[in-house]
Structures are given as C-alpha cells and as structure tokens.
Design an enzyme around this catalytic site. Structure first.
Site: not given
Length: 446
Positions: A112, A140, A187, A334, A361
C-alpha cells in the site's frame, strides 16, 4: 531450518509445551523505512537511513525510486552481516537525490505504501511512469490519490478505474494547492499527498471529507517525519483546523535517520508471551513513538499480561490467563489479526470494533480471520465494522494466509496453543518480516 522447509506449502506451526522466555530483536519499521525513503529521495541533499527494514515492501520502494533516477546505496558492516536480510545495527542506505524522470515502470507488489505514496512523486517526474503490481493490488483502493492528483492538474491514465494499473504523466513539477479527498478507506491517501507536498510549487492543503479516518497514528508519523526534515506542517493535532492538513513549499533536508524497530511486527512475539504464560523482551522499544504497535502495551495488558519498559527494552510477561476484550481498533487496525488470534484463545468473548476498512487491505482480513479461525473450530462472526469472537476449544488444521503476512503470523500465534496447525504459504511474511520462521523457532528454543 533449511530454506526449502520455510517455503513448503504447509508450514507446521510450532506448538509450545511451556512458557517462552526469550529476547527477540525486531527489525526496522516498514512504515518508517518507506516514508524515510520517499522524503530522502525528495530532499535537496543526500541522507542516510540506518537500520532500515529489508523486506519485499521496502525493496519494492527502493527499486521504484531507483527507476525514477534516485541513487540508493546499501552498506552492511561486517559486524552486522550475521543479523540477516531484515537489517541490523550496521546496515545503512545512502540516498542521493537526483532529477526525477521517466519513462519508468514501477512494480508495487501488494504494498500500500508504494502504490499510494509514489504517484505524487511520479507527478513531479519528467515523463510517464507506469504503475503495476500483484493481482490483489488491482482491487485495493487508490481513488483518493488518483482523484486528488487530477484535481491538482496531473494527467493520469487508469481507464476510469481509480485503481491499478495506471500511468502518471509527470510534468516535472506540480503547482499543488487545495484538494478535498475522502480517506475513509485508507489514511495513506493523506500521507501520500503530504509527503510530496513540500516539492509542490504552492505546497498543499488536504481536506478530508469522509465520515471516518482510520489509522491516525500513521498520519501523525508522516507529519513528524516531515517536520524532522524541515517541512512546515499545520495539522489538527497541533491546533489546526479539524480534518485539514497544510504543508508549505520548502526544500527538504538530507537527514541521518535511525529506523525504529517495527512494533507491529513485534506483535506475534508479545502474543507468544501472553499465550504461553511466558516472557519476551523486545530491545530498543522507543519511549515515545507514533507507531500504532505501541498500543499493544495497553491492549495485551488488558488481555492478561503485564509489561515494563526497561533499559533492556520492553519486557512483556504473560499471566497464564487470557481475557477477552472489547476494543476500538480504528487507529491501529493492522493489529487486528494478532489480537483476533489471541482472543480466540481467551476465557471470555471479545468484540473488535472500528476496522471495516480491513476489508480492503492485503486481503479482506475480516472475512479471512472469520473463515480461518472457524475452520479450526472457533466461533467468529463479522459485524458491520469488526469481529465478535466467542472462544471455543480449537483443533489442528490448515490456516490459509491469502498472501497476507499478518494472517500468517496470526496463525502461528494460534499454533502455540493448538497442536497440529499448519500455515499455508508462511513465506508471505517476507512482505515485512523475511526471517519470521527462523525468529519464531529461535524464540521457542530459548
């Protein structure tokens, strides 16, 4: 353990016959390493990253920056060579900025940070930059970064998907300015714009318009690291306007950064102390940090352990009992797989809330955890924004990882207390912790 045994299809998760008692040195933070690489690449002078993490995600970031023209030189002193691929005290990366240029092709893997942090960097490059990656990376969310860059004047070819693969047509500079984005799904959309903003002609003003904002500690990490290299940042945390971040244009300093241990990667080892009623020490645990993993001290203490920050590091001790927990994990999502694994072994139910974004995720982590824990005899159900876990006696079986490193470590935690658990594709831990299986077995030997 041989190299071939690490990569077998089904890795037998070691069962613990008693309490562990070990000191585990955790390699550097992925989040800090990849942010540090981006900031060093955009600086006005060379800089150093010391004790960086060497893993799939960080090597993909380094290779991507090299493709854009940045020089990154890796050095390892003879005294640290035995530490392994994840990096030790003697390892350092020298980052030498250069004019960013295309054409280039960037492989994001399923990282990511790479797929989201580098399109704004590519907008500053001179020429087209194509982004591609693993099949899961196509699923994603990336729309927040794509839409924001378009609003700021960048041409991006993505066939209207708002996702990979795509091509950023860099113009050598970007004016910047005000932009509104919905970062409810990640974020990293905000961090991506902030990291490159000092190089925008007008800086940037990012306004988050969504109803929720997950993983705020990671945005705080971005802001702290920007300030450490000389950027001026106005943020809600320091009296700024709510949900608004402003970064002024400026030259960034080349700094000498020592990367903290990855506290999220310390999670399975702390969980081992909790699950087995043992003790684990993590050296160099920082007294102050923006890493989400620091929340484990409070969460795992609530679940039955105890911890002390000493000169030797964080010493975590299990009590021999595991309690359920009702907790909002929106800022530290996470950590959910590891917490769910421990909760499945607890003496009372747990509710994990605020993590609907985990469905987007590396895999749909909520669905994956439900399927795999229930496959071992558990009782887990999904809620709108999390999981309900009712402990039941578990049995052995195959624990699938879905190419997700945190699923693999969660399965290993359960395997400590449940004989016969086999982890499918444990090698996926190489994403952030390449030496996991060796570290795990050495912990148990100790």
């Amino acid at each position: 353990m041989t190299e071939s045994s690490v990569h077998t299809a089904h890795w037998p998760a070691p069962y613990a016959s008693g309490g562990v008692d070990a000191t585990v040195t955790v390699p550097g933070s992925k989040s800090v390493t990849n942010r540090g690489l981006v900031l060093a690449a955009l600086a006005a002078e060379p800089g150093w990253l010391r004790r960086p993490l060497r893993s799939r995600d960080t090597l993909l970031m380094a290779d991507a920056l090299r493709a854009l023209g940045v020089r990154i030189e890796e050095t390892v002193s003879s005294s640290s060579a035995a530490v392994g691929a994840t990096g030790g005290t003697g390892e350092a990366w020298r980052v030498i900025p250069a004019g960013l240029h295309g054409p280039a092709t960037i492989d994001v893997g399923n990282a990511g940070t790479v797929m989201r942090f580098l399109p704004p960097v590519a907008a500053l490059a001179d020429g087209p930059v194509r982004f591609d990656g693993d099949p899961r990376s196509y699923e994603r969310p990336l729309h927040g970064v794509v839409d924001a860059l378009r609003e700021l004047g960048t041409r991006i070819d993505d066939d209207g998907r708002g996702a990979l693969p795509l091509t950023v047509h860099g113009g050598g500079a970007l004016d910047g300015g005000r932009v509104e984005i919905d970062a409810s799904s990640s974020s990293q959309f905000i961090s991506a714009l902030l990291l490159s903003a000092p190089r925008f002609n007008q800086g940037v003003e990012v306004r988050h318009t969504g109803a929720t904002l997950p993983s705020l500690p990671h945005i705080r990490m971005t802001v702290d690291m920007l300030r450490a290299v000389g950027a001026q940042v106005d943020e809600p945390e320091t009296g700024g306007e709510p949900n608004v971040w402003r970064v002024s244009p400026s030259a960034l300093l080349g700094r000498d950064l020592t990367v903290e241990p990855d506290l999220s990667n310390a999670q399975p080892f702390l969980a081992a102390a909790l699950v087995t009623g043992g003790r684990v020490t993590i050296p160099d645990w920082p007294a102050r940090t923006t890493q989400p993993g620091d929340a484990l001290r409070e969460i795992f203490t609530t679940m039955g352990g105890g911890c002390e920050l000493t000169e030797s590091g964080l010493v975590f001790t299990g009590s021999g009992r595991i309690h359920g927990i009702d907790v909002d994990l929106s800022e530290v999502g996470e950590l959910t797989p590891g917490i769910a694994a421990v909760a499945a072994l607890a003496d009372s139910p747990s509710t994990l809330r605020g993590v609907a974004h985990l469905r987007l995720h590396e895999t749909d982590r909520l669905a994956a955890l439900t399927a795999e824990i229930n496959g071992l005899g558990g009782d887990v159900s999904e809620t709108a924004d999390g999981l309900r876990i009712r402990p039941r006696p578990l049995h052995g079986g195959v624990f699938h990882t879905y190419d997700d490193h945190r699923m693999a470590t969660a399965g290993a935690v359960i395997g400590l207390a449940v004989d016969g658990v086999k982890i499918e594709n444990v090698a996926t831990t190489a994403k952030t912790l390449p030496d996991f299986t060796e570290m795990w077995t050495e912990m148990l030997k100790a």
